[in-house]
Design an enzyme around this catalytic site. Structure first.
Site, PDB file in Angstrom:
ATOM      1  CG  ASP A 127       0.549  -3.595   4.694  1.00 27.81           C
ATOM      2  OD1 ASP A 127      -0.539  -3.412   4.221  1.00 27.81           O
ATOM      3  OD2 ASP A 127       1.479  -2.599   4.854  1.00 27.81           O
ATOM      4  CG  ASP A 151       4.762  -5.315   6.529  1.00 30.48           C
ATOM      5  OD1 ASP A 151       4.083  -5.895   5.917  1.00 30.48           O
ATOM      6  OD2 ASP A 151       4.608  -4.439   7.390  1.00 30.48           O
ATOM      7  CE1 TYR A 208      -0.626   1.506   4.909  1.00 33.27           C
ATOM      8  CE2 TYR A 208       0.021  -0.255   6.540  1.00 33.27           C
ATOM      9  CZ  TYR A 208       0.183   0.432   5.216  1.00 33.27           C
ATOM     10  OH  TYR A 208       0.954  -0.264   4.363  1.00 33.27           O
ATOM     11  CD  GLU A 257       7.423  -1.671   1.218  1.00 39.31           C
ATOM     12  OE1 GLU A 257       7.569  -2.814   0.803  1.00 39.31           O
ATOM     13  OE2 GLU A 257       7.654  -1.155   2.155  1.00 39.31           O
TER      14      GLU A 257
END
Length: 577
Positions: A185, A188, A334, A543
């Site tokens: 994803d 991770d 999510y 991120e």
């Protein structure tokens, strides 16, 4: 939270002998680093180097001037610097590509008599077409940026990697997953079905709409290769006989306690499913949309494979239609706010793939004509509205699309940074700007205010690629593009040194740049005042994730399409590089 295919074969090479000192400093699968010095035989007030290869070279990275790609075999590099006779122009460059090749390279200085037409073995690779200058000045090389984004998705691969893996620091991982393959994803290593399907749908849309952009960039084969990795995963994840779809592999909470390489991770990776007893039409519909789009994109490439995708999309859509509701088993990661937008997208892509009016009628029932907040993994409202307008040309859908962009353009209520980014949220501001830029380019292709929408879209991508003031300006938020870009993304694998050196929590907090360059990854982005920090522990601004790149990637293909068509708009970024 830390949300975290394949390229052609590696490129092997010999040193480039130009006229003086040239040697390969380092090399790896898919690329190399070289340095050379070219003699100056007359006074130069500005100069242009011309590099010619006898085999395809995808792209080069060079920092002495603005590179310009003429073709896969010819590049120019320009600078305004003054040179005197007897000087040497010395530089390093990176070459990228694929295949067991050993091209001859020559370098000359345009307009200079004598000197510098050396010969020798070189190596380089294939890649994006030129669409302008380099990443640190003047025009942008959108094709290069597109090629690097493909590399990012290749770096996210899970499973057993093929021999042509272009990411030298990645290896086989999680080969024992209940559904192998797919993409991790973000930084991770979980495979989450909602952002995965959303990403694949946008990427597939870009291939359907802007195939010529990939062709001009020299990236069409690479795109097919990259995106097939996730299509293959979807085909394995959906079991039509059992009427069951795997929607998650891995435990998000357990995964986020581990910092290290995916190759070294041996924790349990449970699978989660939707089926007759567990609803999840949001992910099932989104996955059906992705495969239906893929069936169109692959129709001319591989008709048999395209048909497999289409048949799987049809059966999965029927399942989703009969088992409405959102998947809640992935909390707290999510969580979806509804399934109508994904069902609408799926119906529209199936209509585009089949022409079956029943799918169009379904979409009209699913659509929400309200003004979307943004385009993202949880909200495809604007995408569905655009697809319906494209298919019907009805005013209600056009009005919904225009309302969305009116809310995004200056004066519409969205925050703009001082340098002009449409700043929707601190979590992935680059993502939302990139997604809306892609949608604006798609709407322009549908005939909706094309001049205005294209100008705005290109300006948003220009901001991301360097038209900002961070670090003195010309700072690219796409890793690897230009000479100034993030070196410390919040990404476990990129923070790890080459194996067999250990990697763990110490690497999360280690100083200095990450050992690996996560080529093509788009970091979260700046705050509302254009401030940004390149700090690995900052998972807000630094991120990276599948969905962060998706619309940005699609917008790049759309901009190269505009260049190919001679339809590039004039732009006016507030902080031009």
């Amino acid at each position: 939270m830390s949300p975290s295919c394949r390229l052609p074969p590696l490129l092997l090479f010999l040193p480039v002998v130009f006229s003086a000192v040239t040697h390969i400093k380092n090399h790896w699968n898919g690329g190399f680093e070289a340095e050379t010095c070219v003699p100056v035989t007359q006074e130069l007030n500005g100069w242009t180097l011309r590099l010619k290869f006898d085999q395809d070279v995808w792209w080069i990275e060079i920092w002495i001037g603005s590179p310009n790609k003429i073709s896969n075999r010819e590049y120019t590099v320009s600078s305004g610097s003054h040179q005197n006779p007897g000087d040497q122009i010395c530089f390093n460059f990176l070459g990228h590509g694929a295949g067991d090749i050993s091209p001859t390279a020559t370098v000359t200085i345009d307009g200079q008599s004598g000197g510098g037409a050396p010969q020798g073995g070189s190596q380089a690779g294939s890649g994006p077409s030129n669409t302008g200058g380099g990443g640190t000045g003047g025009k942008k090389n959108y094709g290069e940026a597109l090629g690097k984004s493909i590399l990012f998705y290749n770096a996210q691969r899970s499973g057993k990697l093929p021999a042509n893996n272009p990411i030298p620091w990645r290896g086989d991982s999680n080969t024992g997953d209940c559904v192998p393959g797919g993409w991790h994803d973000a930084g991770d290593h979980v495979k989450f079905g909602l952002p995965l399907s959303s990403t694949a749908t946008l990427l597939g849309w870009s291939l359907v709409q802007f195939k010529d952009g990939y062709e001009k960039a020299g990236q069409l084969d690479q795109m097919y290769d990259m995106i097939k990795w996730v299509y293959d995963y979807f085909l394995l994840a959906w079991n039509p006989g059992k009427q069951e779809l795997c929607v998650q592999v891995g435990d998000g909470n357990a995964d986020h306690t581990f910092w290290g390489r995916p190759e070294d991770m041996h924790m349990a990776r449970p699978c989660k499913y939707v089926n007759g007893g567990t609803p999840g039409a949001d992910i099932a519909g989104g996955t059906a949309a992705a495969m239906a789009a893929g069936s169109i994109g692959y129709k001319d490439k591989d008709a048999g494979y395209a048909n497999r995708l289409l048949e799987a999309a049809k059966s999965l859509y029927n399942f989703a239609k009969g088992h409405r509701g959102v998947f809640t088993g992935g909390a707290p990661f999510y969580g979806s706010s509804g399934d109508s937008d994904e069902m609408c997208e799926a119906a529209m892509w199936l209509f585009k793939a089949t022409g079956d009016q029943g799918y169009l009628n379904d979409a009209k029932g699913f659509v929400d004509l309200g003004t979307a907040w943004g385009l993202g993994w949880d909200d495809k409202k604007i995408a569905c509205q655009g697809l319906l307008y494209e298919a019907t040309k009805e005013g209600q859908y056009k009005g919904a699309v225009e309302a969305f962009f009116n809310s995004w353009f200056p004066g519409g209520g969205i925050t703009y940074t001082p340098c002009g980014q449409a700043w929707r949220d601190k979590w992935g501001s680059n993502r939302y700007a990139g997604n809306s830029a892609f949608m604006a380019l798609l709407a322009a292709e549908m005939g909706i205010q094309p001049d205005k929408y294209r100008k705005w879209a290109v300006e948003q991508i220009n901001y991301i690629l360097g038209d900002n003031r961070h670090d003195g300006g010309c700072y690219s938020f796409e890793i690897g593009y230009g000479s100034k870009y993030p070196r410390n993304p919040h990404h476990r694998a990129a923070s790890c040194p080459d194996r067999p050196a250990p990697c763990g929590d110490a690497q999360l907090y280690a100083g200095g740049s990450s050992p690996q360059i996560l080529q093509g990854a788009l970091v979260g982005g700046p705050d509302a005042n254009d401030n940004y920090q390149d700090v690995r522990t900052d998972y807000v601004q630094n991120e990276v994730a599948l969905d962060y790149n998706a619309g940005f990637h699609g917008a790049l293909s759309g901009i190269v399409h505009l260049e190919a068509a001679g339809a590039m708009p004039a732009t006016n970024n507030k902080c031009p590089c």
